[in-house]
Design a protein around this motif. Sequence first.
Motif, PDB file in Angstrom:
ATOM      1  N   ALA A  54     -18.873   9.981  35.451  1.00 12.33           N
ATOM      2  CA  ALA A  54     -18.428   8.594  35.346  1.00 12.33           C
ATOM      3  C   ALA A  54     -17.049   8.464  34.718  1.00 12.33           C
ATOM      4  CB  ALA A  54     -19.445   7.800  34.519  1.00 12.33           C
ATOM      5  N   ASP A  55     -16.623   9.490  33.970  1.00  3.16           N
ATOM      6  CA  ASP A  55     -15.331   9.423  33.292  1.00  3.16           C
ATOM      7  C   ASP A  55     -14.245  10.227  34.009  1.00  3.16           C
ATOM      8  OD1 ASP A  55     -16.034   7.874  30.811  1.00  3.16           O
ATOM      9  OD2 ASP A  55     -17.477   9.508  30.641  1.00  3.16           O
ATOM     10  N   ALA A  56     -14.474  10.569  35.268  1.00  4.83           N
ATOM     11  CA  ALA A  56     -13.475  11.310  36.036  1.00  4.83           C
ATOM     12  C   ALA A  56     -12.145  10.563  36.020  1.00  4.83           C
ATOM     13  CB  ALA A  56     -13.959  11.500  37.473  1.00  4.83           C
ATOM     14  N   GLY A  57     -11.073  11.319  35.822  1.00  3.15           N
ATOM     15  CA  GLY A  57      -9.740  10.743  35.738  1.00  3.15           C
ATOM     16  C   GLY A  57      -9.217  10.639  34.328  1.00  3.15           C
ATOM     17  N   LEU A  58     -10.118  10.576  33.346  1.00  9.87           N
ATOM     18  CA  LEU A  58      -9.683  10.622  31.950  1.00  9.87           C
ATOM     19  C   LEU A  58      -9.176  12.013  31.631  1.00  9.87           C
ATOM     20  CD1 LEU A  58     -12.502   8.799  29.900  1.00  9.87           C
ATOM     21  CD2 LEU A  58     -10.358   7.839  30.743  1.00  9.87           C
ATOM     22  N   ASP A  59      -8.219  12.108  30.710  1.00  6.93           N
ATOM     23  CA  ASP A  59      -7.921  13.440  30.181  1.00  6.93           C
ATOM     24  C   ASP A  59      -8.834  13.696  28.989  1.00  6.93           C
ATOM     25  OD1 ASP A  59      -6.636  12.707  27.669  1.00  6.93           O
ATOM     26  OD2 ASP A  59      -4.786  12.334  28.769  1.00  6.93           O
ATOM     27  N   LEU A  60      -8.901  14.946  28.564  1.00  7.72           N
ATOM     28  CA  LEU A  60      -9.888  15.322  27.549  1.00  7.72           C
ATOM     29  C   LEU A  60      -9.609  14.628  26.222  1.00  7.72           C
ATOM     30  CD1 LEU A  60     -12.425  16.973  27.320  1.00  7.72           C
ATOM     31  CD2 LEU A  60     -11.047  18.989  26.752  1.00  7.72           C
ATOM     32  N   GLN A  61      -8.347  14.367  25.913  1.00 12.23           N
ATOM     33  CA  GLN A  61      -8.044  13.636  24.683  1.00 12.23           C
ATOM     34  C   GLN A  61      -8.573  12.213  24.769  1.00 12.23           C
ATOM     35  OE1 GLN A  61      -6.522  14.758  21.613  1.00 12.23           O
ATOM     36  NE2 GLN A  61      -7.642  12.877  21.167  1.00 12.23           N
ATOM     37  N   GLU A  62      -8.414  11.580  25.919  1.00  8.70           N
ATOM     38  CA  GLU A  62      -8.956  10.224  26.095  1.00  8.70           C
ATOM     39  C   GLU A  62     -10.474  10.233  25.989  1.00  8.70           C
ATOM     40  OE1 GLU A  62      -5.559   8.341  29.074  1.00  8.70           O
ATOM     41  OE2 GLU A  62      -7.179   9.573  29.908  1.00  8.70           O
ATOM     42  N   TYR A  63     -11.095  11.277  26.521  1.00  9.55           N
ATOM     43  CA  TYR A  63     -12.545  11.411  26.431  1.00  9.55           C
ATOM     44  C   TYR A  63     -12.985  11.532  24.969  1.00  9.55           C
ATOM     45  CZ  TYR A  63     -17.240  13.250  27.466  1.00  9.55           C
ATOM     46  OH  TYR A  63     -18.592  13.460  27.534  1.00  9.55           O
ATOM     47  N   VAL A  64     -12.266  12.345  24.193  1.00  8.32           N
ATOM     48  CA  VAL A  64     -12.572  12.485  22.762  1.00  8.32           C
ATOM     49  C   VAL A  64     -12.353  11.164  22.037  1.00  8.32           C
ATOM     50  CG1 VAL A  64     -11.783  13.567  20.624  1.00  8.32           C
ATOM     51  CG2 VAL A  64     -12.188  14.971  22.653  1.00  8.32           C
ATOM     52  N   ASP A  65     -11.280  10.473  22.359  1.00 10.42           N
ATOM     53  CA  ASP A  65     -11.008   9.184  21.713  1.00 10.42           C
ATOM     54  C   ASP A  65     -12.125   8.188  22.003  1.00 10.42           C
ATOM     55  OD1 ASP A  65      -8.627  10.197  20.767  1.00 10.42           O
ATOM     56  OD2 ASP A  65      -7.394   9.275  22.335  1.00 10.42           O
ATOM     57  N   ARG A  66     -12.710   8.264  23.182  1.00  9.85           N
ATOM     58  CA  ARG A  66     -13.740   7.301  23.585  1.00  9.85           C
ATOM     59  C   ARG A  66     -15.105   7.661  23.002  1.00  9.85           C
ATOM     60  NH1 ARG A  66     -14.135   5.467  29.822  1.00  9.85           N
ATOM     61  NH2 ARG A  66     -12.093   4.670  29.181  1.00  9.85           N
ATOM     62  N   TYR A  67     -15.433   8.968  22.991  1.00 10.12           N
ATOM     63  CA  TYR A  67     -16.807   9.362  22.659  1.00 10.12           C
ATOM     64  C   TYR A  67     -16.937  10.205  21.391  1.00 10.12           C
ATOM     65  CZ  TYR A  67     -17.700   7.892  27.468  1.00 10.12           C
ATOM     66  OH  TYR A  67     -17.792   7.172  28.636  1.00 10.12           O
ATOM     67  N   GLY A  68     -15.837  10.638  20.825  1.00 16.35           N
ATOM     68  CA  GLY A  68     -15.909  11.519  19.668  1.00 16.35           C
ATOM     69  C   GLY A  68     -16.135  12.963  20.089  1.00 16.35           C
ATOM     70  N   THR A  69     -16.477  13.808  19.134  1.00 19.07           N
ATOM     71  CA  THR A  69     -16.577  15.243  19.397  1.00 19.07           C
ATOM     72  C   THR A  69     -17.994  15.788  19.277  1.00 19.07           C
ATOM     73  OG1 THR A  69     -16.036  15.719  17.073  1.00 19.07           O
ATOM     74  CG2 THR A  69     -14.197  15.666  18.651  1.00 19.07           C
ATOM     75  N   ALA A  70     -19.007  14.930  19.300  1.00 19.69           N
ATOM     76  CA  ALA A  70     -20.384  15.416  19.177  1.00 19.69           C
ATOM     77  C   ALA A  70     -20.747  16.361  20.316  1.00 19.69           C
ATOM     78  CB  ALA A  70     -21.361  14.232  19.143  1.00 19.69           C
ATOM     79  N   PHE A  71     -20.110  16.211  21.480  1.00 22.88           N
ATOM     80  CA  PHE A  71     -20.420  17.073  22.632  1.00 22.88           C
ATOM     81  C   PHE A  71     -20.040  18.530  22.387  1.00 22.88           C
ATOM     82  CE2 PHE A  71     -16.022  15.925  23.268  1.00 22.88           C
ATOM     83  CZ  PHE A  71     -15.444  17.018  23.897  1.00 22.88           C
ATOM     84  N   LEU A  72     -19.260  18.781  21.336  1.00 23.04           N
ATOM     85  CA  LEU A  72     -18.855  20.153  21.016  1.00 23.04           C
ATOM     86  C   LEU A  72     -19.925  20.912  20.243  1.00 23.04           C
ATOM     87  CD1 LEU A  72     -15.175  19.442  19.915  1.00 23.04           C
ATOM     88  CD2 LEU A  72     -15.950  20.324  22.126  1.00 23.04           C
ATOM     89  N   GLY A  73     -20.865  20.207  19.619  1.00 23.40           N
ATOM     90  CA  GLY A  73     -21.946  20.856  18.890  1.00 23.40           C
ATOM     91  C   GLY A  73     -21.785  20.818  17.394  1.00 23.40           C
ATOM     92  N   THR A  74     -22.857  21.176  16.708  1.00 25.22           N
ATOM     93  CA  THR A  74     -22.858  21.087  15.244  1.00 25.22           C
ATOM     94  C   THR A  74     -21.911  22.092  14.592  1.00 25.22           C
ATOM     95  OG1 THR A  74     -24.794  22.557  15.177  1.00 25.22           O
ATOM     96  CG2 THR A  74     -25.206  20.179  15.170  1.00 25.22           C
TER      97      THR A  74
END
Length: 326
Positions: A54-74
């Motif tokens: 759903a977020d295709a087209g965003l760059d990874l920095q924009e993705y981090v700005d939108r959702y934070g970094t929880a997807f990276l793991g503990t």
Amino acid sequence: MIEPIFLQGICKDYLWGGNRLREEFGKVSDADKIAESWELACHKDGSSILRSGADAGLDLQEYVDRYGTAFLGTNCAGCETVPVLIKLIDAKQDLSIQVHPDDAYAMAAEGEPGKTEMWYIVDCTPGAALYYGVNREVSKEEFARRIENQSLTEILNRVEVKPGELYFIPSGTLHAIGAGILLAEIQQNSNTTYRVYDYGRRGADGKLRPLHVEKALDVTNLRTTAPTVQYPTQNIPGGTVRKLEACDYFASDVVNVSGTTAFSVGEETFHHLLVLTGEGVLKTAAGTAKISKGDSVLLPAGLGKYEVTGNCQFIVTRMDKPVRLK
């Protein structure tokens, strides 16, 4: 449901680059050459583009700005960005002889982490070589003198390379990729480089490229460096796996698939897959997707079991240790 994130790399057209990344790996750029493709990047100098979901087209920095970094793991708790930068590099010409600072120096001088990295040799021409550390202990005075009189290569450890070899480059190690080498680089998320010798080359502006001698004198390790350990290949169901490196900053393996292999992404860390050869099918709880040479796939933490079926080779990178925050 957690889904794989397919990424598009950011291409760099440095003067020493060739065109194998375009011709063989499908990388796209308007530039005449592609020296590097930043496959997993979230840095001010380049950020990968999401090309799935759903977020295709965003760059990874924009993705981090939108959702934070929880997807990276503990293990990345507290991180404000992705802690590693993963590249493909095509050296048609010799790169400059250079060195990277450690975390303390880089944070004080440049405002970003230092740079420890590793190189996995994907392919090379016969006789291709790299420079890796000094061939004997050298004083700072001799180091400075050899930079000045352009005899630096005489004290460097020159190593001819072969496909499948690994070279681990701790911060402070003098190094240079030689002409004819195509490699994958996994490194700290930093773009700080101190150039000490550049063969008298000029940039696109016609001027000599700048050197960073004083900073290099501050940070270079002038003692000999131990050879990189080449770990053995282990058989697993559906293929093989070989440890490349596991340091404080990243852990990577190379996986060869000749059937169906199975792995799992827990809550502690993401996995990143960089496909080097062949093609296959990636299966997760979210569904299946084709993968092929040149693909870059981020598997978010907590995704669970995944399988790769086919005939292909990929590097998987994780954060097996908690990230050391500044």
